[in-house]
Design a protein around this motif. Sequence first.
Motif, PDB file in Angstrom:
ATOM      1  N   SER A 281       0.835  -1.198   0.000  1.00 35.95           N
ATOM      2  CA  SER A 281       0.000   0.000   0.000  1.00 35.95           C
ATOM      3  C   SER A 281       0.867   1.243   0.000  1.00 35.95           C
ATOM      4  CB  SER A 281      -0.920   0.001   1.229  1.00 35.95           C
ATOM      5  OG  SER A 281      -1.713   1.170   1.275  1.00 35.95           O
TER       6      SER A 281
ATOM      7  N   ARG B 148      -1.583  -1.025  -4.173  1.00 35.95           N
ATOM      8  CA  ARG B 148      -2.643  -0.031  -4.096  1.00 35.95           C
ATOM      9  C   ARG B 148      -2.046   1.334  -3.807  1.00 35.95           C
ATOM     10  NH1 ARG B 148      -5.266  -0.361   0.159  1.00 35.95           N
ATOM     11  NH2 ARG B 148      -4.000  -1.862   1.310  1.00 35.95           N
TER      12      ARG B 148
ATOM     13  N   ASN C  59      -8.428   1.506  -4.111  1.00 31.03           N
ATOM     14  CA  ASN C  59      -7.277   1.851  -4.955  1.00 31.03           C
ATOM     15  C   ASN C  59      -7.594   3.091  -5.789  1.00 31.03           C
ATOM     16  OD1 ASN C  59      -4.715   1.493  -6.116  1.00 31.03           O
ATOM     17  ND2 ASN C  59      -5.527   0.306  -7.816  1.00 31.03           N
TER      18      ASN C  59
END
Length: 243
Positions: free
Chosen positions: A136, A179, A233
């Motif tokens: 992330s 993401r 996302n």
Amino acid sequence: MELKLTGKKALVTGGSRGIGRGIVLGLARAGADVVTCYRTESEAVTSLARELKETGGNHQLVKADVSDPAEVDALVEDCRTSLGSLDVVVHNAGVISHVPFAELPVEEWRRVVENNLGGPYLVTQRALPLLSAGGSIIFIGSRVATVGIPLRSHYTATKAGLVGLTRSLAKELGPRGLRVNVVAPGPVETEEPAPAEVRERYQKMIPLGRLGTPEDVAGVVAFLASDLSRFVNGETINVDGGI
């Protein structure tokens, strides 16, 4: 359903003060191992090191200027050495100034752009080899990106730029399982309290009747760092009390 970051390895830029400090401590207390960087030595750095030691886990504080490619390379190498890999990269480091646009020197424009956009570019690019599927990337933007504010045209432009960067990277890096999202705080009160008249004006504008705190922002960052957000996302999440 529980938010846990145990076993996650995170890099947070600009983590010694304000929102960045709240993010570092929030991730560490949720179980993540955290590397963070700071630009200058200060009591804030010393106290953060003490708090992280009391929290437990494998945490590192590294002096680095995110606008300097060589220092970013060294920062990422520190992450590789101490953590081995990364699951989360949070771009918080940035600069701001208040200058009328007609008087804005080109040097100040470049300083803000190189830190607020150049830093995220450098750190993301260099950190990519340490990120794997499920990772992330989180940019700390600002609510002003979609509103605008006088005397901060250069700052606002960089925060708006992060939104475009996020949308593009979400599509480019998504196939790798990464993401990319933005957290956009509204007015937040840090260790340097806002003047009483400013606080009162914002309290009237914010439906929740108060300014935000670093912990308010840190909670959303922790969500985006966790597996609870595994299908989020390319988004910008405003943390602004509904202003």
